[in-house]
Design an enzyme around this catalytic site. Structure first.
Site, PDB file in Angstrom:
ATOM      1  CB  ALA A  27      -0.645   0.992  -5.238  1.00 26.59           C
ATOM      2  CB  CYS A  59       1.501  -7.709  -5.639  1.00 20.72           C
ATOM      3  SG  CYS A  59       0.781  -6.292  -5.497  1.00 20.72           S
ATOM      4  N   GLY A 130      -5.801   2.759   1.474  1.00 19.89           N
ATOM      5  CA  GLY A 130      -5.653   1.016   1.627  1.00 19.89           C
ATOM      6  C   GLY A 130      -6.690   0.653   2.328  1.00 19.89           C
ATOM      7  NE  ARG A 150      -3.310  -3.871   3.062  1.00 26.23           N
ATOM      8  CZ  ARG A 150      -3.720  -3.531   1.335  1.00 26.23           C
ATOM      9  NH1 ARG A 150      -4.629  -5.172   1.838  1.00 26.23           N
ATOM     10  NH2 ARG A 150      -4.112  -2.978   0.792  1.00 26.23           N
ATOM     11  CD  GLU A 197     -13.058 -20.168   1.245  1.00 27.67           C
ATOM     12  OE1 GLU A 197     -11.973 -19.630   0.571  1.00 27.67           O
ATOM     13  OE2 GLU A 197     -14.289 -19.817   1.125  1.00 27.67           O
ATOM     14  N   GLY A 262      -9.704 -11.706   3.355  1.00 22.03           N
ATOM     15  CA  GLY A 262     -10.673 -11.224   2.439  1.00 22.03           C
ATOM     16  C   GLY A 262     -10.095  -9.268   3.751  1.00 22.03           C
ATOM     17  CB  SER A 292     -19.012  13.453  -0.129  1.00 18.06           C
ATOM     18  OG  SER A 292     -18.814  13.073   0.649  1.00 18.06           O
ATOM     19  CG  ASN A 295     -11.119  21.911  -1.492  1.00 17.26           C
ATOM     20  OD1 ASN A 295     -11.235  22.082  -2.021  1.00 17.26           O
ATOM     21  ND2 ASN A 295     -12.440  22.659   0.104  1.00 17.26           N
ATOM     22  CB  VAL A 348      -3.098 -13.143 -13.049  1.00 15.32           C
ATOM     23  CG1 VAL A 348      -1.836 -12.093 -13.150  1.00 15.32           C
ATOM     24  CG2 VAL A 348      -1.979 -14.239 -13.768  1.00 15.32           C
TER      25      VAL A 348
HETATM   26  C1  LIG Z   1       0.236  -9.396   0.195  1.00 13.65           C
HETATM   27  C2  LIG Z   1      -0.691  -8.729  -0.988  1.00 13.65           C
HETATM   28  C3  LIG Z   1      -0.158  -9.519  -2.138  1.00 13.65           C
HETATM   29  C4  LIG Z   1      -0.442  -8.835  -2.984  1.00 13.65           C
HETATM   30  N1  LIG Z   1      -0.764  -8.995  -4.381  1.00 13.65           N
HETATM   31  C5  LIG Z   1      -1.033  -7.769  -5.351  1.00 13.65           C
HETATM   32  C6  LIG Z   1      -0.725  -9.159  -6.727  1.00 13.65           C
HETATM   33  O1  LIG Z   1      -0.532  -9.533  -6.983  1.00 13.65           O
HETATM   34  N2  LIG Z   1      -1.663  -7.917  -7.430  1.00 13.65           N
HETATM   35  C7  LIG Z   1      -2.336  -6.729  -7.671  1.00 13.65           C
HETATM   36  O2  LIG Z   1      -3.266  -6.021  -8.253  1.00 13.65           O
HETATM   37  N3  LIG Z   1      -2.274  -6.693  -6.625  1.00 13.65           N
HETATM   38  C8  LIG Z   1      -2.450  -7.145  -5.205  1.00 13.65           C
HETATM   39  N4  LIG Z   1      -2.499  -6.473  -3.537  1.00 13.65           N
HETATM   40  C9  LIG Z   1      -3.225  -5.253  -3.531  1.00 13.65           C
HETATM   41  C10 LIG Z   1      -2.706  -4.361  -3.829  1.00 13.65           C
HETATM   42  O3  LIG Z   1      -1.140  -4.503  -3.344  1.00 13.65           O
HETATM   43  C11 LIG Z   1      -3.590  -2.906  -3.403  1.00 13.65           C
HETATM   44  O4  LIG Z   1      -4.530  -2.896  -4.197  1.00 13.65           O
HETATM   45  C12 LIG Z   1      -2.990  -1.883  -3.988  1.00 13.65           C
HETATM   46  O5  LIG Z   1      -1.843  -1.552  -3.209  1.00 13.65           O
HETATM   47  C13 LIG Z   1      -3.823  -0.802  -3.197  1.00 13.65           C
HETATM   48  O6  LIG Z   1      -3.443   0.528  -3.173  1.00 13.65           O
HETATM   49  P1  LIG Z   1      -3.110   1.539  -1.653  1.00 13.65           P
HETATM   50  O7  LIG Z   1      -2.874   2.415  -1.731  1.00 13.65           O
HETATM   51  O8  LIG Z   1      -5.377   1.456  -1.982  1.00 13.65           O
HETATM   52  O9  LIG Z   1      -3.257   0.664  -0.107  1.00 13.65           O
HETATM   53  P2  LIG Z   1      -1.725   0.459   0.042  1.00 13.65           P
HETATM   54  O10 LIG Z   1      -0.882  -0.062  -0.413  1.00 13.65           O
HETATM   55  O11 LIG Z   1      -2.470  -0.945   0.763  1.00 13.65           O
HETATM   56  O12 LIG Z   1      -1.417   1.668   0.942  1.00 13.65           O
HETATM   57  C14 LIG Z   1      -2.212   2.244   1.906  1.00 13.65           C
HETATM   58  C15 LIG Z   1      -1.103   3.199   2.959  1.00 13.65           C
HETATM   59  O13 LIG Z   1      -1.795   3.366   3.719  1.00 13.65           O
HETATM   60  C16 LIG Z   1      -1.251   4.141   4.900  1.00 13.65           C
HETATM   61  N5  LIG Z   1      -2.538   4.935   5.948  1.00 13.65           N
HETATM   62  C17 LIG Z   1      -3.574   3.568   6.234  1.00 13.65           C
HETATM   63  N6  LIG Z   1      -4.358   4.161   7.455  1.00 13.65           N
HETATM   64  C18 LIG Z   1      -3.146   5.585   7.767  1.00 13.65           C
HETATM   65  C19 LIG Z   1      -2.827   6.698   8.430  1.00 13.65           C
HETATM   66  N7  LIG Z   1      -4.981   6.862   8.514  1.00 13.65           N
HETATM   67  N8  LIG Z   1      -2.282   7.850   8.510  1.00 13.65           N
HETATM   68  C20 LIG Z   1      -1.181   7.222   8.094  1.00 13.65           C
HETATM   69  N9  LIG Z   1      -0.936   6.586   6.688  1.00 13.65           N
HETATM   70  C21 LIG Z   1      -2.122   4.988   6.894  1.00 13.65           C
HETATM   71  C22 LIG Z   1      -0.819   2.293   5.087  1.00 13.65           C
HETATM   72  O14 LIG Z   1      -0.078   1.787   6.150  1.00 13.65           O
HETATM   73  C23 LIG Z   1      -0.327   1.699   3.846  1.00 13.65           C
HETATM   74  O15 LIG Z   1       0.939   2.088   4.012  1.00 13.65           O
HETATM   75  C24 LIG Z   1      -1.715  -7.554  -2.780  1.00 13.65           C
HETATM   76  C25 LIG Z   1      -2.377  -7.296  -1.200  1.00 13.65           C
HETATM   77  C26 LIG Z   1      -1.377  -7.574  -0.037  1.00 13.65           C
HETATM   78  C27 LIG Z   1      -1.465  -7.220   1.205  1.00 13.65           C
END
Ligand SMILES: Cc1cc2nc3c(=O)[nH]c(=O)nc-3n(C[C@H](O)[C@H](O)[C@H](O)COP(=O)(O)OP(=O)(O)OC[C@H]3O[C@@H](n4cnc5c(N)ncnc54)[C@H](O)[C@@H]3O)c2cc1C
Length: 568
Positions: A27, A59, A130, A150, A197, A262, A292, A295, A348
């Site tokens: 994302a 999602c 993430g 995930r 829960e 969570g 912090s 870069n 939602v």
């Molecule tokens: C099942 C599920 C349903 C969801 N439904 C919703 C929803 O309906 N609505 C909503 O708003 N949000 C939803 N979310 C939450 C949403 O998906 C996340 O908030 C969002 O994807 C976060 O984006 P991000 O880029 O921070 O992390 P992510 O999208 O999780 O991407 C992080 C990526 O970084 C990679 N990564 C991590 N560490 C490393 C590393 N050291 N080296 C290389 N790659 C790495 C991981 O493999 C992953 O692919 C849902 C999440 C899940 C799991």
């Protein structure tokens, strides 16, 4: 000079190409990469993800488990090839970033396919790793058949497990967003589902009384609710399958278990590199998503963000903020001053036909943050005009500041039109709007869509009435200790079907002829089914010299508050 090839080193771009490396390609990371390319053709952009895919629809994963989305390819929003061909962005999947060397401006990456590590230098680095599902260190959480969700491979494993083991029942540990989406989808796969829960309610972001209709809905759909009870351990069952053992000793049989208690921000790389981590466990960033280290930027579930309503720092693992933060980071790298405004927790979830949505702060969130000068109103209007067939109630709670009426938050549940109302209120919050703005909002109306006074207008009008003294509201929490007269103005048959203890009945239809029976030397708290007749009655009484207050939301809200134990 080659003007057609954007990669050529031209007179316009004489220096070496700046290198932007991005960790995490979903994302936040993918949004950042694509936006940056749209702003700057001159930079080199390289994105790394340890998983096999980038830009997939997290999602959508619960719906893939539920077979609502049956073709896995639909979850792939963009591919490595697409990033390369369309945007000249290099993507390395199955490549984990294992360390950041800040002094050398480099990252160490491990290529999962080749099995070796290498160093990649950067001018700018963006972290979007993430969050990781929390796996409590309890016996049995690593047994086969226990899953967290995930990634696409996670969802694939759950799908196969259901099929290969002809799974009949499941326990979902955790009743938040992902837990509830999994409940819906497991039921779609015809499994019997129980939720375990720890809190006495599902959907923790909601105030307890607002979660009551949701819990009733889940129970009506056959979901077993084991609430106020934590996970103790998971055991293997004689003859196959698992048993989830709760702290209370309750034993819930399960052919599969979903852990949805969570997530925690993925901060290992940032911590090791000495980047500042905040008290909520996320990477500290400024309004341009810079960490912090000037870069290094960080976005998404891994960062701490500013809550616009409470003024506190928080973590909010949602896709919308992650996408917008990715965009802000790209703009910052490209030299623009765009700022991330903070979050308001608009969310939602759909649960077996019911929609639950919220924006801004909850009552308990405000209290936790030490905010005291606020009020709330409850209302239960139809989602469209009552005279048009099919109107269904929306249960709505609006929180607003006193005395200026600034909107602080809203929660709503119902079968139709719920998210539309919350989105309108969310937008008003973005503009620092007040309940007066909601009352005055000009919204769509035709009988099948809304009402001439839309639920959003009504919420604003009710709150205005509270603020300007036209409708003083009593505090439900004082119901047990008040010596006010409780006056129920519903018709006798409604009153007979259930009422607040100690309430007397004087139907609104008889009030004008019988009001002299009421005492003038006591406060009168007026109640009806949803609050409307009580408001009319209270206005009448006030104008005849009585001290009357409205019990907002009426007997419908009373039922929910009572079921929630009047919890705050
Ligand atoms: C099942 C599920 C349903 C969801 N439904 C919703 C929803 O309906 N609505 C909503 O708003 N949000 C939803 N979310 C939450 C949403 O998906 C996340 O908030 C969002 O994807 C976060 O984006 P991000 O880029 O921070 O992390 P992510 O999208 O999780 O991407 C992080 C990526 O970084 C990679 N990564 C991590 N560490 C490393 C590393 N050291 N080296 C290389 N790659 C790495 C991981 O493999 C992953 O692919 C849902 C999440 C899940 C799991």
């Amino acid at each position: 000079m080659d003007r057609t090839n954007p990669e050529s080193t031209s007179a316009h771009n004489p220096g070496p190409r700046r290198r932007v490396l991005i960790v995490g390609g979903v994302a936040g990371g993918a949004s950042c990469a694509a936006r940056l390319r749209r702003l700057d053709e001159s930079v080199e952009i390289v994105m790394f993800d340890r998983g096999p895919y980038v830009s997939f629809a997290n999602c959508g994963l619960p719906y893939y488990v539920g077979d609502v989305i049956s073709d896995e390819r639909r979850l792939l929003v963009a591919s490595r090839e697409m990033f390369h061909e369309r945007f000249n962005i290099e993507v390395h999947t199955d490549t984990e970033v294992t360390r950041i060397d800040r002094s050398a401006r480099a990252i160490i990456v491990r290529d999962g396919r080749a099995g070796n590590s290498r160093t990649e230098h950067f001018d700018m680095l963006v972290l979007s790793p993430g969050a990781a599902p929390i796996r409590p260190p309890l016996p049995g959480v690593d047994l086969p058949g226990v899953f967290a969700l995930r990634t696409i491979p996670d969802s694939r494993r759950i799908r196969s497990w259901i099929t290969d083991h002809s799974a009949k029942n499941a326990v979902v540990v955790g009743g938040g967003f992902i837990g509830l989406e999994m409940v819906e989808n497991l039921i779609h796969r015809e499994l019997a589902v129980a939720i375990l829960e720890k809190l006495p309610q599902v959907m923790p972001p909601l105030d307890a009384e607002m979660a009551v209709p949701l819990m009733e809905h889940l129970a009506a759909k056959g979901v077993q609710l084991q609430l106020g009870d934590g996970l103790a351990r998971i055991e293997e069952r004689d003859g196959g399958g698992l048993v989830v053992v709760a702290e209370s000793g309750a034993r819930l049989p399960a052919d599969l278990v979903i852990l949805a208690i969570g997530v925690r921000p993925e901060t290992m790389l940032a911590k090791d590199a000495g980047l500042e981590i905040g008290p909520r466990g996320g990477i500290v960033v400024d309004a341009q998503m810079r960490t912090s280290d000037s870069n290094i930027w960080a976005v998404g579930d891994a960062v701490e963000v500013h809550d616009m309503l409470t003024g506190q720092e928080t973590v909010l693992p949602l896709a919308g903020p992650a996408n917008r933060q990715g965009r802000v980071a790209a703009e910052s790298i490209a030299g623009r001053a765009t700022q991330f405004r903070g979050v308001q927790a608009t969310a939602v979830v759909g649960v077996l036909g019911l929609t639950v949505a919220s924006t801004g702060a909850s009552e308990k969130g405000l209290r936790r943050a030490g905010v005291t000068s606020f009020q709330q109103v409850y209302l239960h209007p139809g989602h469209h005009a009552g005279y048009y067939p099919g109107a269904r109630p929306i249960h709505l709670k609006l929180l607003f500041a006193v005395p200026d009426g600034r909107i602080l938050g809203a929660q709503a549940l119902g079968f139709e039109g719920v998210e539309k109302r919350i989105d309108v209120i969310a937008t008003a919050i973005q503009f620092n709007g007040t309940v007066h703005d909601l009352a005055a909002a000009e919204l769509c109306y035709a009988p099948q869509f809304g009402a001439a006074k839309d639920p959003v207008n009504l919420a604003g009008m009710l709150a205005e009435n509270v603020l300007n003294g036209d409708m003083p509201v009593a505090d439900w929490a004082d119901l047990d200790r008040t010596d006010a007269l409780l006056l129920d103005v519903r018709e006798a048959d409604e009153f007979g079907a259930g009422h607040i203890p100690k309430a007397i009945n004087l139907p609104f239809s008889q009030l004008r002829s019988r009001y002299l029976e009421l005492p003038k030397d006591r406060d009168i708290w007026v109640c009806c089914a949803v609050g409307q007749r009580a408001y009319f009655a209270a206005r009448f009484l006030t104008q005849h010299g009585y001290r009357s207050l409205n019990l907002s939301g009426g007997y419908t809200t009373y039922g929910a508050l009572k079921a929630a134990g009047f919890a705050r």
